[in-house]
Write a protein that holds these residues in place. Sequence first.
Motif, PDB file in Angstrom:
ATOM      1  N   ALA A 186      66.922-141.995  36.540  1.00  0.00           N
ATOM      2  CA  ALA A 186      65.862-142.311  35.570  1.00  0.00           C
ATOM      3  C   ALA A 186      64.601-141.516  35.870  1.00  0.00           C
ATOM      4  O   ALA A 186      63.911-141.044  34.949  1.00  0.00           O
ATOM      5  CB  ALA A 186      65.567-143.810  35.595  1.00  0.00           C
ATOM      6  N   LEU A 187      64.290-141.356  37.153  1.00  0.00           N
ATOM      7  CA  LEU A 187      63.111-140.583  37.546  1.00  0.00           C
ATOM      8  C   LEU A 187      63.275-139.118  37.134  1.00  0.00           C
ATOM      9  O   LEU A 187      62.357-138.510  36.575  1.00  0.00           O
ATOM     10  CB  LEU A 187      62.905-140.699  39.053  1.00  0.00           C
ATOM     11  N   GLY A 188      64.448-138.538  37.388  1.00  0.00           N
ATOM     12  CA  GLY A 188      64.703-137.149  37.010  1.00  0.00           C
ATOM     13  C   GLY A 188      64.625-136.946  35.507  1.00  0.00           C
ATOM     14  O   GLY A 188      64.008-135.982  35.030  1.00  0.00           O
ATOM     15  N   ALA A 189      65.232-137.841  34.741  1.00  0.00           N
ATOM     16  CA  ALA A 189      65.190-137.733  33.283  1.00  0.00           C
ATOM     17  C   ALA A 189      63.768-137.896  32.762  1.00  0.00           C
ATOM     18  O   ALA A 189      63.338-137.172  31.853  1.00  0.00           O
ATOM     19  CB  ALA A 189      66.101-138.789  32.658  1.00  0.00           C
ATOM     20  N   SER A 190      63.021-138.834  33.330  1.00  0.00           N
ATOM     21  CA  SER A 190      61.634-139.066  32.896  1.00  0.00           C
ATOM     22  C   SER A 190      60.774-137.833  33.135  1.00  0.00           C
ATOM     23  O   SER A 190      59.972-137.439  32.273  1.00  0.00           O
ATOM     24  CB  SER A 190      61.045-140.271  33.632  1.00  0.00           C
ATOM     25  N   LEU A 191      60.929-137.200  34.293  1.00  0.00           N
ATOM     26  CA  LEU A 191      60.183-135.973  34.568  1.00  0.00           C
ATOM     27  C   LEU A 191      60.581-134.870  33.585  1.00  0.00           C
ATOM     28  O   LEU A 191      59.734-134.094  33.123  1.00  0.00           O
ATOM     29  CB  LEU A 191      60.439-135.518  36.007  1.00  0.00           C
ATOM     30  N   GLY A 192      61.863-134.821  33.246  1.00  0.00           N
ATOM     31  CA  GLY A 192      62.325-133.841  32.273  1.00  0.00           C
ATOM     32  C   GLY A 192      61.707-134.058  30.901  1.00  0.00           C
ATOM     33  O   GLY A 192      61.269-133.105  30.243  1.00  0.00           O
ATOM     34  N   PHE A 193      61.637-135.304  30.474  1.00  0.00           N
ATOM     35  CA  PHE A 193      61.042-135.600  29.164  1.00  0.00           C
ATOM     36  C   PHE A 193      59.527-135.373  29.171  1.00  0.00           C
ATOM     37  O   PHE A 193      58.961-134.894  28.179  1.00  0.00           O
ATOM     38  CB  PHE A 193      61.355-137.038  28.752  1.00  0.00           C
ATOM     39  N   LEU A 194      58.869-135.717  30.256  1.00  0.00           N
ATOM     40  CA  LEU A 194      57.416-135.529  30.329  1.00  0.00           C
ATOM     41  C   LEU A 194      57.046-134.047  30.316  1.00  0.00           C
ATOM     42  O   LEU A 194      56.048-133.657  29.704  1.00  0.00           O
ATOM     43  CB  LEU A 194      56.853-136.210  31.578  1.00  0.00           C
ATOM     44  N   THR A 195      57.843-133.211  30.995  1.00  0.00           N
ATOM     45  CA  THR A 195      57.547-131.779  31.015  1.00  0.00           C
ATOM     46  C   THR A 195      58.012-131.087  29.743  1.00  0.00           C
ATOM     47  O   THR A 195      57.419-130.086  29.324  1.00  0.00           O
ATOM     48  CB  THR A 195      58.200-131.098  32.232  1.00  0.00           C
TER      49      THR A 195
END
Length: 305
Positions: A186-195
């Motif tokens: 979830a952390l990896g996906a969230s960083l991907g969506f934020l960037t």
Amino acid sequence: MRALIVLAVIGLFAQLVDGSLGMAYGVTSTTLLLLAGIAPASASAIVHLSEVGTTLASGAAHWKFGNVDWRVVGIMAVPGGIAAFFGAHVLVGLDGDAAKPVVSTILLVLGVYVLYRFLRMPTSRPVFQGTLRKRLLVPLAVVAGALDAIGGGGWGPVGTPTLLASGKIEPRKVVGSIDTSEFVVALGASLGFLTGLGAAGIDFAWVLALLAGGVVAAPIAAWLVRHLAPRILAVAAGGLIIVTNTRTLVHTDTAQALLGAPTGTVLLWVLLAAWVALIAWAARRELRTRAEERLEERTASPAPH
């Protein structure tokens, strides 16, 4: 305000199922957000940001109840998180209207997979022994992590049945390990969506509403995983995913041209009736299994003198 309350209830239900089954938080939440008209990338971003909190709470609860295999978590978490980061960028790059039927198709397939795996679940109590190898766990984490970001869910529906099918880890530790490692995903996906999407494309009030419901349900689900009937919950969640995503697909221009509105409506009613029938069947099967287990216990017990 009403919408936020509904989202909190969705988060609570989704986490209750996910924490008990090791799957369905992302798939269920994303399905309902798509149904509300949210663009696929924004829906997946909202779900994954809320999952950062819910998976942390769920992992802590599963750890407290001894439901975690830390070797599995250590091997799967990082590859899954990296794959989810790049999967988020793939989804952001897709056109919203074009992506919706693609994402709904992925979710529909996952819903069918959930039903298939748990309807075939044996009634006897298996013995779990052996060790899962890295050459299975790492590719599994990469596929599940990427699918989780692109489809709004997939870490649990892919990871949990695969680990259960191995027969080497007891179910409660499969669920606990998948839920705990999902924090990194979830952390990896969230960083991907934020960037890739930017904070402006994310409604953080919706994130907090889903998070609130999920955090409330997390410790309850971790406790209930020892007591609830997984087959019944899986049929309920899988059927919901299938019906709602089929509804999205039959309303596309292509489906309307091929099937027509009346045929699409009939198809939805047939699926709804089949879903209700499967839930009733699963409940009867579970009651019969428990009755047989109680009879075996009484038969095996020595007669009183």
